[in-house]
Enzyme design. Sequence first.
Site, PDB file in Angstrom:
ATOM      1  N   THR A  93       0.878  -1.180   0.000  1.00  0.00           N
ATOM      2  CA  THR A  93       0.000   0.000   0.000  1.00  0.00           C
ATOM      3  C   THR A  93       0.909   1.221   0.000  1.00  0.00           C
ATOM      4  OG1 THR A  93      -1.646  -1.166   1.321  1.00  0.00           O
ATOM      5  CG2 THR A  93      -1.810   1.230   1.237  1.00  0.00           C
ATOM      6  N   LYS A 168      -7.741   1.540  -2.999  1.00  0.00           N
ATOM      7  CA  LYS A 168      -7.385   1.120  -1.639  1.00  0.00           C
ATOM      8  C   LYS A 168      -7.515   2.288  -0.648  1.00  0.00           C
ATOM      9  CE  LYS A 168      -5.039  -0.966   1.745  1.00  0.00           C
ATOM     10  NZ  LYS A 168      -5.364  -2.173   2.444  1.00  0.00           N
ATOM     11  N   LYS A 243      -1.554   5.221   8.601  1.00  0.00           N
ATOM     12  CA  LYS A 243      -0.761   5.271   7.354  1.00  0.00           C
ATOM     13  C   LYS A 243      -1.685   5.482   6.146  1.00  0.00           C
ATOM     14  CE  LYS A 243       1.713   2.413   4.105  1.00  0.00           C
ATOM     15  NZ  LYS A 243       2.204   1.122   3.688  1.00  0.00           N
TER      16      LYS A 243
HETATM   17  P1  NAD Z   1       6.289  -5.841   7.267  1.00  0.00           P
HETATM   18  O1  NAD Z   1       7.058  -4.706   7.867  1.00  0.00           O
HETATM   19  O2  NAD Z   1       5.905  -6.996   8.135  1.00  0.00           O
HETATM   20  O3  NAD Z   1       7.083  -6.436   5.995  1.00  0.00           O
HETATM   21  C1  NAD Z   1       7.797  -5.649   5.077  1.00  0.00           C
HETATM   22  C2  NAD Z   1       9.106  -6.379   4.786  1.00  0.00           C
HETATM   23  O4  NAD Z   1       9.802  -5.689   3.739  1.00  0.00           O
HETATM   24  C3  NAD Z   1      10.069  -6.432   5.988  1.00  0.00           C
HETATM   25  O5  NAD Z   1      10.335  -7.789   6.305  1.00  0.00           O
HETATM   26  C4  NAD Z   1      11.321  -5.695   5.485  1.00  0.00           C
HETATM   27  O6  NAD Z   1      12.532  -6.253   5.967  1.00  0.00           O
HETATM   28  C5  NAD Z   1      11.195  -5.848   3.995  1.00  0.00           C
HETATM   29  N1  NAD Z   1      11.909  -4.856   3.173  1.00  0.00           N
HETATM   30  C6  NAD Z   1      11.907  -3.509   3.277  1.00  0.00           C
HETATM   31  N2  NAD Z   1      12.612  -2.947   2.273  1.00  0.00           N
HETATM   32  C7  NAD Z   1      13.079  -3.985   1.505  1.00  0.00           C
HETATM   33  C8  NAD Z   1      13.869  -4.083   0.321  1.00  0.00           C
HETATM   34  N3  NAD Z   1      14.332  -2.985  -0.305  1.00  0.00           N
HETATM   35  N4  NAD Z   1      14.138  -5.308  -0.176  1.00  0.00           N
HETATM   36  C9  NAD Z   1      13.675  -6.426   0.446  1.00  0.00           C
HETATM   37  N5  NAD Z   1      12.931  -6.404   1.572  1.00  0.00           N
HETATM   38  C10 NAD Z   1      12.634  -5.204   2.092  1.00  0.00           C
HETATM   39  O7  NAD Z   1       4.977  -5.162   6.628  1.00  0.00           O
HETATM   40  P2  NAD Z   1       3.611  -5.906   6.206  1.00  0.00           P
HETATM   41  O8  NAD Z   1       2.656  -5.881   7.332  1.00  0.00           O
HETATM   42  O9  NAD Z   1       3.944  -7.193   5.524  1.00  0.00           O
HETATM   43  O10 NAD Z   1       3.052  -4.857   5.116  1.00  0.00           O
HETATM   44  C11 NAD Z   1       3.556  -4.792   3.791  1.00  0.00           C
HETATM   45  C12 NAD Z   1       2.667  -3.859   2.994  1.00  0.00           C
HETATM   46  O11 NAD Z   1       1.317  -4.376   3.002  1.00  0.00           O
HETATM   47  C13 NAD Z   1       2.582  -2.434   3.541  1.00  0.00           C
HETATM   48  O12 NAD Z   1       2.575  -1.527   2.466  1.00  0.00           O
HETATM   49  C14 NAD Z   1       1.252  -2.421   4.292  1.00  0.00           C
HETATM   50  O13 NAD Z   1       0.669  -1.130   4.367  1.00  0.00           O
HETATM   51  C15 NAD Z   1       0.423  -3.352   3.425  1.00  0.00           C
HETATM   52  N6  NAD Z   1      -0.707  -3.994   4.128  1.00  0.00           N
HETATM   53  C16 NAD Z   1      -0.526  -4.544   5.354  1.00  0.00           C
HETATM   54  C17 NAD Z   1      -1.605  -5.148   5.999  1.00  0.00           C
HETATM   55  C18 NAD Z   1      -1.445  -5.787   7.360  1.00  0.00           C
HETATM   56  O14 NAD Z   1      -2.468  -6.115   7.991  1.00  0.00           O
HETATM   57  N7  NAD Z   1      -0.222  -5.991   7.843  1.00  0.00           N
HETATM   58  C19 NAD Z   1      -2.870  -5.187   5.359  1.00  0.00           C
HETATM   59  C20 NAD Z   1      -3.011  -4.651   4.085  1.00  0.00           C
HETATM   60  C21 NAD Z   1      -1.913  -4.050   3.470  1.00  0.00           C
END
Ligand code: NAD
Length: 293
Positions: A93, A168, A243
Amino acid sequence: MARIAFIGLGNMGGPMAANLVKVGHEVLGFDLAAPVLKAAEESGIKPASHASQAVKDADIVITMLPQGRHVLTAWTDILQSTAQGTLVIDCSTIDVESSRRAHEMAKAASCLSLDAPVSGGTGGASAGTLTFMAGGSEEAFAKAKPILEAMGKKIVHCGEAGAGQAAKICNNMILGISMVGVCEAFVLAEKLGLSHQALFDVASTSSGQCWSINTYCPVPGPVPTSPANNDYKPGFAAALMLKDLRLSQEAALASGASTPLGAEAAQLYALFEKLGNGGKDFSAIIEMFREKM
Ligand code: NAD
């Protein structure tokens, strides 16, 4: 079956990539955090030492990263190693502007691209029941759809580049505003001596009905599965709601849209987070309204 590179294997990306493995795809994964990459390996994802190693020879690349700047950095790197015609999908997102920039970068590298953010949270990511909102060309969407179907139950093509992100943040702005409204109504009902159940029975079947009350009721009792019955453990964390509301306000400012209630909801969630509640479910904001603000 496709060869898929999955970049970003955190709370969402990890279980999503695992579902691709389950249906027989070959998945190469990369995450900057070593423990996250190790955990993914246990689900059958082949760990890569760098994003460029994961994407080399991949038919499809998927990114699931925190914010726009992470996506642009990762795509800059990825697009140097992908073959022409590779489909690159971003499921994070992020802000609409960064998303459109990422599409332009893919076009310049002769790759197909799709923004495909999700709703459904970590539960939906594990169960493979996410909703995907996609933006990009018909060709990119048609190629992505069978892959996304292994991770979700509803896949909607919303329009051209950035349309998935737009859908979204519009949806989540409605959600943030409606949750604030429902919480205010329950607090007013408490002051007026009306029981939670009575308000729920009326509002959930009349003109006040919405997802925030019918499915995700912010007080314990009426909907046993809502986070209110589980000490407001997320669910959908207030920090993530903040966010998304901030992204909606950035987009409103850039496009000249008037969103006064979206702005107010963003302010309220900012205050809620500042008070140390970012890790609670977003419906817990009702606790803040019970205090004198
Ligand atoms: P998270 O922080 O658990 O995972 C993100 C991962 O990306 C981390 O493990 C981090 O180490 C990795 N990362 C960052 N930069 C990187 C790079 N350059 N190369 C490789 N890895 C890298 O976050 P999440 O909860 O999995 O969320 C991910 C996305 O999904 C976000 O944009 C969030 O807004 C969206 N989202 C999350 C949820 C939820 O409930 N968690 C729901 C809908 C959408």
